[in-house]
Scaffold this active site. Sequence first.
Site, short mmCIF file in Angstrom:
data_model
loop_
_atom_site.label_atom_id
_atom_site.label_comp_id
_atom_site.label_asym_id
_atom_site.label_seq_id
_atom_site.Cartn_x
_atom_site.Cartn_y
_atom_site.Cartn_z
N SER A 1 0.79 -1.23 0.00
CA SER A 1 0.00 0.00 0.00
C SER A 1 0.83 1.28 0.00
CB SER A 1 -0.93 0.02 1.22
OG SER A 1 -0.19 -0.14 2.42
N ASP B 1 -3.25 7.90 7.96
CA ASP B 1 -4.28 7.03 8.54
C ASP B 1 -3.63 6.01 9.46
OD1 ASP B 1 -3.19 5.08 6.93
OD2 ASP B 1 -4.97 4.73 5.71
N HIS C 1 -0.59 4.37 7.29
CA HIS C 1 0.17 5.00 6.21
C HIS C 1 0.60 6.43 6.50
CE1 HIS C 1 -2.64 1.97 4.48
NE2 HIS C 1 -1.49 1.53 4.01
#
Length: 364
Positions: A35, A328, A331
Amino acid sequence: MMERMPQLIIFLGVFLLALESVGADFKSVFVFGDSQFDAGNNRYLKKCLLQANFTPYGSSFFPRPTGRFTNGRTVADFIAQYLGIEFQKPYQEVYRELENDPQMSFPSNGVNFASAGSGLLPNTNQEAGVTSIQVQLQQFQSMVFNNLLNNHKRLHRTQIQNSLFFVVSGGNDIFSYFLPQLGIKPTTRRYVLSMLKQVVHFTTKIYLYGGRRIVLFSLGPISCIPGRVLIPFVSSSKCHVKMRNMADQYNAGLKRFVNIIPTLYPGAIGVYAAVYDTSKKFFEDPKLHGFSNTTHACCGNGPLNGMLQCGTKDYKLCKNPNEYIFWDFFHPSERTYELIAKAFWNGDEDEIWPMNLKTLAGHK
């Protein structure tokens, strides 16, 4: 004839300059991992549970969510900008474009294969429908050996040899290790060794397919992410010590491997991008780097804003994401990614070793 000589000299000069610029402008990046680099592959996977294709993801830069797991650009995006090329499209997007237009060529600026939630170990988050790094490699292979959609096209070997290859993975493997699970866990040492074996296998394949400029990104401060509160009995007031030790083991092994890449793979250049060492500076002196919050996520809810994914029901959003290291629960913010990208682009050897990406991109 003499009267035409100046025009001929000018023509030859322009011609030679054009030839030189073709080589100099041959800029391409192939991106693999999780991600941290996913540019939207997961949003094309209908059965994938790990998504960021909703607001406020992307809101600091893009007009709409793109599937990136941050509020704007990733490190790969910033490096593309420094190279003067467009962002790499997600493989899943390229695949569909080729399916609809058989005459379309492969992107000259590279392709992004990264899938959020994936790890170095093939089983990591497979129940969530992510694309493992092994499958990402197969996707790249299909573009190398012209069996993608049977359209008889292939990536040109010159492009592959001159491209940068980015690999960022491993964080999901280590985080998963600490989640409750059935069965007996391997020792941390054995687990890390199994991760490093996958790195060696992946690098070997990339080399055999023609890759020569391979950048392996270390793990970042995974032990301090807000999402650690999802692990039972973990403190929200301090980083996860055992996770940090495990990440250190992996990073040390990764750097040792990078050191022997020129020996194992003649003609190849291996680069170690020290994500942890680079981002550690942000925690040690946050004000110097423009941060006011080093512990909480800008977007989320619960302790550290780490119990709930950004954009889901009842989430809270900070006023200025640029002041937060974390966007978040898992991340970094776009601002953090930008600082890391700048360090890797033209930084020194305590950030990226043995050369920075600017030097690597211009290496002949």
